[in-house]
Design an enzyme around this catalytic site. Structure first.
Site, PDB file in Angstrom:
ATOM      1  N   ASN A   1       0.695   6.587   0.138  1.00 22.92           N
ATOM      2  CA  ASN A   1       1.357   5.584   0.961  1.00 22.92           C
ATOM      3  C   ASN A   1       1.614   4.303   0.175  1.00 22.92           C
ATOM      4  O   ASN A   1       2.748   4.057  -0.265  1.00 22.92           O
ATOM      5  CB  ASN A   1       0.523   5.305   2.220  1.00 22.92           C
ATOM      6  CG  ASN A   1       1.244   4.391   3.193  1.00 22.92           C
ATOM      7  OD1 ASN A   1       2.354   3.938   2.922  1.00 22.92           O
ATOM      8  ND2 ASN A   1       0.617   4.109   4.306  1.00 22.92           N
ATOM      9  N   ASP A   2       0.564   3.515  -0.043  1.00 21.88           N
ATOM     10  CA  ASP A   2       0.742   2.212  -0.688  1.00 21.88           C
ATOM     11  C   ASP A   2       1.457   2.305  -2.039  1.00 21.88           C
ATOM     12  O   ASP A   2       2.219   1.415  -2.395  1.00 21.88           O
ATOM     13  CB  ASP A   2      -0.620   1.538  -0.894  1.00 21.88           C
ATOM     14  CG  ASP A   2      -1.243   1.097   0.421  1.00 21.88           C
ATOM     15  OD1 ASP A   2      -0.489   0.955   1.406  1.00 21.88           O
ATOM     16  OD2 ASP A   2      -2.469   0.912   0.472  1.00 21.88           O
ATOM     17  N   VAL A   3       1.226   3.393  -2.776  1.00 27.15           N
ATOM     18  CA  VAL A   3       1.787   3.492  -4.126  1.00 27.15           C
ATOM     19  C   VAL A   3       3.295   3.724  -4.115  1.00 27.15           C
ATOM     20  O   VAL A   3       3.930   3.756  -5.166  1.00 27.15           O
ATOM     21  CB  VAL A   3       1.117   4.607  -4.955  1.00 27.15           C
ATOM     22  CG1 VAL A   3      -0.360   4.320  -5.123  1.00 27.15           C
ATOM     23  CG2 VAL A   3       1.323   5.969  -4.335  1.00 27.15           C
TER      24      VAL A   3
END
Lengths: 131, 467
Positions: free
Chosen positions: B394-396
């Site tokens: 997600n965040d990456v």
């Protein structure tokens, strides 16, 4: 030459030898501080610093894909601490020291076998594309 | 055997260890490298076994210890699931730390075995080295236990923070320093064990405020600590193999920590102070964007899109590990490849819970390593990809890292999946990732959300592809 004279001569020689040995010893101790002026710690420190540099360059060359096996294998090799544990267990006369050594041998062995074998298992999975 | 010969053998062991790490520069040479590591260990152990003056009861205990420890280690290494690797490595770190504590204790009780004085009268420099090895070892031990508990799910991954936490840690650290000075001055057993207990407490306290997804940094850092602890003991007992190996491991862990921090664009201090991912900003952002339109689809839609693609890039993350979806994923890739679709994998440096975690899981599922690429290698290719399949990451992938200076993840290098024609996002819900930030990508017109378990969704896609 009668036995008495012989004995006297031998005694005289022995005294001379003793004196010479004492002189030699004195020379030795006088020379020793000069030779041992460098504390052995400095040599160990030099080895340590060189090893840090070697580690730095070798580890930067490790491909990121193998970072997990790297951690597992470092677990294995840092357990060379078992050497200290073995010496304590085998050379100590104190029961406490032997007990601590034994615990440390056991803990380090878990890591040695676990670390290298799990690395082997991981590395065996890294295969090329079949063409 | 003479002391010089033994030392030479230790040196050979150390060289073999260096070659073991050297081998890891490529998968092809890595297996031979590991064998060298094993031989190095064998040389070191054998050289110690033939040491002069070892008594029979000592031999018995050594053999017993190796037999017990060795069989436990071998069984664990064989049985452990690849998804559980991060916690296994954390557990191993704690053992190195604890072993260092016990070797230090043994050396304090039997200094004559290492030629560093007589009981109660150790050389001052030996006491200094010993207390350093002891303190670092004890911190490594307890810190790794917390890391293990968080990774294993025994403890919640959330950061645990409280008032005055950093002050308490600083006080403990200062107390530790004072005790070390006292110990060096007196060489007293009691102070030795107080140092051990205090360092154990400090290890716990240092790691509890660090959240689950920061564990790659923590595990790397503890790896480094275990090396320095070994080094401290190596200096105490004046052993070459231990000093060299400790330095290698210390450097290795430090480099991995650096790589992980760079992968998140955060400083090591920021990670260590902890508390990351508890910002309430994420919730506010979620509320603000609550009504925005999200396109979602099902497995058939995804299968259809991928079948008609010519290039698919898969982006795996921790969610793939949790769902154990790597085998289904490989199956999906195989089916696509049969249809002439090019499939590649893109790995972010901090994906998963330890460095290289994703690579191992994909390798386990028989994904060839030459289809798996690092961030810098593949980031330019997203613009030429028809489909990006994001599974458990997600965040990456969050473009806010590039565009929104106010975002907590601003500046973090990301996989530029938004440049692809279509992004398929497998996720269980709309929940935000670890950083607590909403992912802008979910609302893009070229993004399709596939809600569900990563493994089940991938299996369904495989079925739809087979039709």
């Amino acid at each position: 030459m009668n036995p008495n004279q012989l004995a006297d001569q031998a005694h005289a020689l022995a005294t001379q030898a003793d004196a010479l040995a004492a002189k030699l010893h004195a020379l030795g101790t006088a020379a020793a501080p000069a030779a041992a002026a460098v504390n052995p710690f400095v040599f160990l420190l030099a080895i340590f610093l060189m090893a840090c540099f070697v580690g730095y360059y070798v580890v930067w060359n490790v491909t990121p894909a193998l970072h997990s096996p790297l951690m597992a294998v470092t677990n294995g090799i840092s357990s060379v601490i078992i050497v200290g544990a073995m010496l304590a267990t085998g050379l100590a006369t104190s029961h406490w020291a032997m007990a601590f050594g034994f615990i440390a041998v056991t803990l380090a062995s878990v890591n040695i076998f676990g670390g290298f074998l799990v690395t082997q298992r991981m590395l065996a999975m890294f295969k090329k594309k079949e063409k | 055997m003479s002391a010089s010969l033994t030392s030479l053998l230790y040196l050979i062991a150390a060289v073999l260890f260096i070659l073991a790490l050297r081998g890891l520069s490529h998968p092809e040479t890595s297996r031979r490298g590991n064998l060298m590591g094993m031989s190095g260990m064998a040389v070191a152990v054998l050289a110690t076994l033939v040491h002069a003056g070892m008594h029979a009861s000592g031999y018995l205990l050594i053999v017993l210890g190796i037999a017990i420890g060795g069989s436990v280690g071998a069984v664990v290494a064989r049985r452990i699931a690849m998804t559980a690797l991060p916690q296994l490595v954390a557990a191993f770190h704690s053992l190195v730390g604890l072993a260092a504590v016990f070797v230090a204790a043994a050396a304090l009780n039997a200094p004559q075995a290492f030629g560093i004085g007589t009981p109660g009268h150790l050389y001052v420099e030996s006491l200094i080295e010993m207390s350093i090895g002891l303190a670092i070892g004890a911190i490594t031990f307890s810190g790794s236990i917390i890391a293990f508990a968080k990774l294993q799910g025994i403890m919640k991954g959330n950061p645990i923070t409280f008032m005055g936490q950093h002050k308490l840690n600083a006080t403990l650290g200062a107390a530790l320093a004072v005790l070390v000075i006292l110990f060096v001055a007196t060489g007293a057993q009691a102070i030795f064990w107080i140092i051990a207990l205090l360092a154990i407490a400090l290890g716990f306290l240092l790691i509890i405020p660090i959240g689950g997804a920061d564990m790659p940094v923590v595990v790397s850092m503890l790896n480094s600590y275990s090396g320095w602890a070994a080094c401290g003991i190596g200096f105490t007992i004046q052993n070459l193999a231990l000093i060299i190996t400790g330095a290698l491991v210390g450097a290795s862990g430090a480099i991995l920590s650096y790589v992980m921090c760079k992968g998140m664009n955060r400083s090591i201090i920021n990670v260590l102070l902890g508390g990351f991912g508890t910002d309430s900003g994420g919730a506010a952002a979620a509320a603000a964007t609550g009504d925005r339109h999200v396109k979602h689809g099902n497995a058939e839609d995804a299968g259809f899109i991928m079948k008609n693609a010519s290039k698919v890039i898969v982006v795996p993350g921790y969610g793939m590990a949790v769902a154990q979806a790597q085998h289904a994923l490989r199956e999906m890739a195989d089916t696509l490849k049969q249809d002439g679709v090019e499939v590649k994998y893109a790995i972010h440096p901090v994906a998963g819970r330890m460095p290289g975690h994703m690579n191992v899981l994909l390798a386990e599922a028989n994904v060839p390593y030459d289809e798996v690429f690092e961030l810098e290698e593949i980031n330019n290719e997203f613009s030429t990809a028809d489909v990006v399949y994001v599974i458990g990451a997600n965040d990456v992938t969050n473009p806010a890292a590039k565009t929104d200076p106010k975002s907590p993840i601003y500046g973090m290098p990301i996989l530029e999946v938004d440049k692809a024609k279509t992004v398929l996002f497998v996720k269980r819900s709309m929940a935000s990732g670890y950083a607590g930030v909403e992912n802008e990508l979910f609302f893009r017109p070229n993004t399709m959300m596939l809600f569900g378990d990563a493994k089940k969704m991938t299996e369904e896609i495989v079925q739809s592809l087979d039709h």
